[in-house]
Design an enzyme around this catalytic site. Structure first.
Site, PDB file in Angstrom:
ATOM      1  CE1 TYR A  14      -5.810   8.506   1.225  1.00 37.05           C
ATOM      2  CE2 TYR A  14      -3.914   8.278  -0.216  1.00 37.05           C
ATOM      3  CZ  TYR A  14      -5.235   8.010   0.077  1.00 37.05           C
ATOM      4  OH  TYR A  14      -5.986   7.247  -0.782  1.00 37.05           O
ATOM      5  CG  ASP A  46      -1.987   1.088   1.116  1.00 34.91           C
ATOM      6  OD1 ASP A  46      -3.088   0.785   0.611  1.00 34.91           O
ATOM      7  OD2 ASP A  46      -1.726   2.241   1.530  1.00 34.91           O
TER       8      ASP A  46
END
Length: 359
Positions: free
Chosen positions: A165, A90
């Site tokens: 993010y 990820d």
């Protein structure tokens, strides 16, 4: 071994790279016997065997288990016969590795406990050391032994997407905090992206030095930017990443979603291959990207829910648009959707191979 030695294709400690594979030839814009195929998110939720081995294991935990990463990465190669494997991980793994308090919440995505919005917050982002992600080195070495002549693609999140993010605290529709920093405190913004470029560069170097044959930089949220903002506030950091790994001689791929208006600038960042989503035909995308780059894409992932004949008709449109391009890698215009029928992917690989076979 020096970067120059790697660039000549000499063996590394992980063994010879599969330089003659159809995927790597297409990346280098060399003649190929058929158009290579791989899919973003091919190693993941659409496969029942994936759901079985991941059962009861959190996403980030699964990314830190070399045995599990190896199995999941290999699953679509076995099932679909794709021309390249994409390393299962990820984009937030390197952030977790340097101590950022985050988690991947099912149905939401990465969530950061304390967003980065001040200079003091920036100082929490220490440099990434190779030892921080030792499990990545181990997994890549295991994979390259198992894959043989099939190339392994390493990957990382681009500085802008990681920054989004971190600043937003999680996924965002409007990126309001991100853009507020970019416009309101450009010095802090530049420092944040520069630091993330260094972290990303180390993460990619770890994968290449362990045996990855190519790398892809995902800028998932770059499509939220105007071209002028991308060029001024994002392009330098992405270019720094591509420059940092240039000496290894492995193909570098750049991809973003909703980036039709940014393709020219993305092509300038330094990648050898630029991916286009499904919104721009590949012949048009290639013109926007500019000469000297292979092109990757770009079937709409939603097409795979249609009957076989419709899937093949849409795939034919992609292949027709790519005819005559100097290097084409067939892929989706984004990742495989979780409810996609795996058999549709297997059939699509076979169809592309058959339709483009030259021998």
């Amino acid at each position: 071994m020096s970067a120059n030695d790697r660039a000549t294709g000499q063996p590394t400690a992980s063994g010879d790279r599969p330089r003659d594979s159809v995927f790597l030839k297409a990346c280098r814009r060399e003649p190929v016997p058929h158009t290579p195929v791989w899919f973003m998110r091919q190693a993941g939720r659409s496969l029942p065997e994936y759901r079985k081995v991941r059962q009861g294991i959190a996403m980030l935990d699964s990314c830190m288990r070399p045995d599990l990463v190896t199995e999941i990465t290999l699953q679509p190669v076995r099932r679909h016969g794709v021309d390249a494997a994409i390393y299962f991980s990820d984009i937030v793994v390197p952030l977790k590795a340097i101590g950022v308090d985050l988690d991947i919440k099912p149905g939401v995505g990465p969530v950061v406990e304390s967003p980065v919005r001040t200079r003091a917050d920036l100082e929490r982002l220490r440099p990434l050391e190779p030892g921080d992600v030792h499990y990545v080195t181990e997994a890549v070495r295991l994979l390259t032994r198992e894959l043989g002549g099939t190339p392994l693609i390493g990957f990382a999140g681009a500085p802008f997407t990681l920054a989004s993010y971190l600043v937003e605290g999680g996924p965002s529709r409007n990126h309001e905090h991100t853009k507020a920093m970019m416009y309101g405190d450009p010095e802090l913004w530049a420092a944040l992206l520069d630091r993330l470029a260094d972290i990303t560069s180390v993460f990619l170097k770890v994968q290449i030095e362990a045996g990855a044959s190519a790398v892809q930089l995902f800028d998932s949220w770059a499509g939220a930017l105007a071209p002028a903002d991308y060029r001024h506030s994002v392009l330098p950091a992405s270019a720094k990443v591509f420059d940092a790994v240039a000496g290894y001689g492995v193909p570098r791929i750049h991809f973003g979603v909703g980036t039709g208006e940014l393709l020219g600038a993305m092509g300038e960042a330094g990648a050898d291959v630029v991916g286009a989503d499904w919104r721009v035909p590949l012949d048009d995308a290639s013109r926007r990207i500019g000469a000297g780059k292979a092109v990757q894409g770009n079937l709409d992932p939603a097409v795979l829910f249609a009957p076989r004949e419709a899937v093949e008709a849409q795939a034919r449109r992609v292949l027709d648009a790519a005819r005559g391009l100097d290097g084409h890698i067939f892929n989706l215009g984004h990742g495989v959707m979780p409810d996609t029928d795996p058999d549709a992917l297997t059939r699509l690989v076979g169809y592309v191979h058959e339709q483009t076979a030259t021998g």
